[in-house]
Design an enzyme around this catalytic site. Structure first.
Site, mmCIF file in Angstrom:
data_model
loop_
_atom_site.group_PDB
_atom_site.id
_atom_site.type_symbol
_atom_site.label_atom_id
_atom_site.label_comp_id
_atom_site.label_asym_id
_atom_site.label_seq_id
_atom_site.Cartn_x
_atom_site.Cartn_y
_atom_site.Cartn_z
ATOM 1 N N ASP A 1 -46.128 2.651 67.637
ATOM 2 C CA ASP A 1 -46.409 1.235 67.878
ATOM 3 C C ASP A 1 -47.909 1.041 68.072
ATOM 4 O O ASP A 1 -48.500 1.598 69.007
ATOM 5 C CB ASP A 1 -45.683 0.743 69.134
ATOM 6 C CG ASP A 1 -44.189 0.593 68.925
ATOM 7 O OD1 ASP A 1 -43.740 0.648 67.769
ATOM 8 O OD2 ASP A 1 -43.472 0.420 69.934
ATOM 9 N N GLY B 1 -45.599 -2.162 77.169
ATOM 10 C CA GLY B 1 -45.134 -1.174 76.222
ATOM 11 C C GLY B 1 -43.635 -1.165 76.065
ATOM 12 O O GLY B 1 -42.912 -1.993 76.629
ATOM 13 N N ALA C 1 -35.861 5.621 68.362
ATOM 14 C CA ALA C 1 -36.521 6.424 69.392
ATOM 15 C C ALA C 1 -36.520 5.697 70.725
ATOM 16 O O ALA C 1 -36.343 6.317 71.785
ATOM 17 C CB ALA C 1 -37.947 6.747 68.952
ATOM 18 N N ASN C 2 -36.724 4.381 70.702
ATOM 19 C CA ASN C 2 -36.687 3.606 71.947
ATOM 20 C C ASN C 2 -35.326 3.720 72.631
ATOM 21 O O ASN C 2 -35.227 3.934 73.843
ATOM 22 C CB ASN C 2 -36.973 2.127 71.662
ATOM 23 C CG ASN C 2 -38.424 1.848 71.340
ATOM 24 O OD1 ASN C 2 -39.279 2.718 71.481
ATOM 25 N ND2 ASN C 2 -38.695 0.640 70.897
ATOM 26 N N ASN D 1 -29.275 -10.786 68.545
ATOM 27 C CA ASN D 1 -29.893 -11.930 69.202
ATOM 28 C C ASN D 1 -29.604 -13.175 68.365
ATOM 29 O O ASN D 1 -28.871 -13.119 67.371
ATOM 30 C CB ASN D 1 -31.393 -11.703 69.426
ATOM 31 C CG ASN D 1 -32.170 -11.506 68.125
ATOM 32 O OD1 ASN D 1 -31.732 -11.910 67.043
ATOM 33 N ND2 ASN D 1 -33.340 -10.863 68.221
ATOM 34 N N ASP E 1 -33.981 -2.923 72.758
ATOM 35 C CA ASP E 1 -33.554 -1.543 72.572
ATOM 36 C C ASP E 1 -33.054 -0.949 73.887
ATOM 37 O O ASP E 1 -32.073 -0.197 73.912
ATOM 38 C CB ASP E 1 -34.707 -0.698 72.023
ATOM 39 C CG ASP E 1 -35.227 -1.223 70.699
ATOM 40 O OD1 ASP E 1 -34.416 -1.738 69.910
ATOM 41 O OD2 ASP E 1 -36.440 -1.128 70.462
ATOM 42 N N GLY F 1 -29.485 -14.627 79.473
ATOM 43 C CA GLY F 1 -28.423 -13.641 79.618
ATOM 44 C C GLY F 1 -27.830 -13.233 78.283
ATOM 45 O O GLY F 1 -28.538 -13.019 77.308
#
Length: 304
Positions: free
Chosen positions: A15, A290, A44-45, A184, A255, A228
């Site tokens: 990133d 981050g 990875a996150n 989302n 994530d 929420g």
């Protein structure tokens, strides 16, 4: 007996983050702050977020044989993720270019790099890993045909969690395996296509959740940021409250939510219970800068 609580199959990116007073419009240049380089990528996150919470976690991904790839591997190992199945080489490590405004909102452009070389064959070669994993989670920063192979490789009794980001239409085989499909508002509308807001579907998130559920997933979660989330399954639609915090940086918060929810489902929580826990994890993450470095430990979540 499962060797892993969660197997994440997905992307690993470096990133490249710049703070801006406001995000640029088309054709516009704005000055930003100093460049910061962080380990990221949705796969990875998720792996780091789950491991920080205490889940036994493995990552199946591909990185380049370069400095960014070494950064990513070091971050995974520091969090306690099993990286034995992270493949190296084939292309440079993927990169995400991220701008963050003062409110904490971000815009992201991803260059997939090695993520685009994670193939169905790589998934088939990891059969032992799939057989030893209670829950398998993935996203769409890797090729769709690889995600299809993930579904075909699931062990009997394991659970499949998908966050379709960046969103695109999904084959029925993938939709039918999702338990849950986590979206989302933007992702929900892309997956629903022209039906969103038309033909009696409605404009409310609860309508999207019901329509998504009717499309084939076993369960659906619609995340609503500060409002929420909604969870939907055969028993109906339930709202899950958010946790009020002062957001600093929303990068990677989705994530963290997905990883926490997947882990808690594997531990036996109901969908609503798992989403409630995930909401607390996501809230803790946005209070820090981050992505991976913002993820809380289990103890920090309990204290929230």
């Amino acid at each position: 007996m499962y060797d892993y609580d969660l197997l994440v199959v997905g992307s690993a990116n470096a990133d490249l983050v710049i703070d801006v007073e406001r995000r640029p419009g088309a054709g516009e240049t704005v000055l930003g702050g100093d460049l910061a380089v962080h380990p990221g990528g949705k796969g990875a996150n998720q792996a780091v977020a789950a491991a920080r919470l205490g889940a036994r976690t493995a990552l199946l991904a591909r990185v380049g044989d370069d400095g960014h790839g070494r950064l990513l591997l070091d971050a995974q190992r520091a969090a306690g993720v099993d990286t034995a199945s992270v493949l190296v080489g084939g292309a440079p490590t993927g990169v995400a270019l991220i701008t963050v405004d003062p409110s904490g909102d971000n815009s992201i452009v991803v260059s997939p790099g090695a993520n685009g070389r994670l193939t169905p064959g790589d998934v088939r070669d990891a059969g032992t890993l799939f057989r030893g994993s209670r829950v398998v989670s993935t996203q769409l920063e890797i090729p769709l045909e690889t995600v299809v192979e993930v579904v075909r490789s699931l062990a009997e009794g394991s659970r499949f969690v998908l966050n379709p980001s960046p969103p695109r239409p999904l084959p029925q085989e993938v939709l039918a395996a999702c338990d849950p499909l986590i979206v989302n508002e933007h992702e929900a509308k892309v997956i629903l296509g022209d039906s969103a807001g038309d033909g009696g579907v409605g404009d409310e998130p609860a309508d999207w959740a019901r329509q998504l559920l009717a499309a084939g997933p076993r369960s659906v979660v619609v995340t609503l940021g500060a409002e929420g989330a909604l969870v939907a399954d055969a028993t109906g639609v339930t709202r899950v409250a958010s946790v009020k915090v002062d957001a600093v940086d929303t990068t990677g918060a989705g994530d963290a939510f997905t990883a926490a929810l997947a882990w808690r489902l594997g531990a036996g929580a109901t969908l609503a219970e798992a989403a409630g826990y995930a909401a607390r994890v996501g809230a803790a993450a946005v209070t820090r800068r981050g992505a991976q470095e913002s993820y809380p430990t289990g103890a920090e979540v309990e204290a929230l």
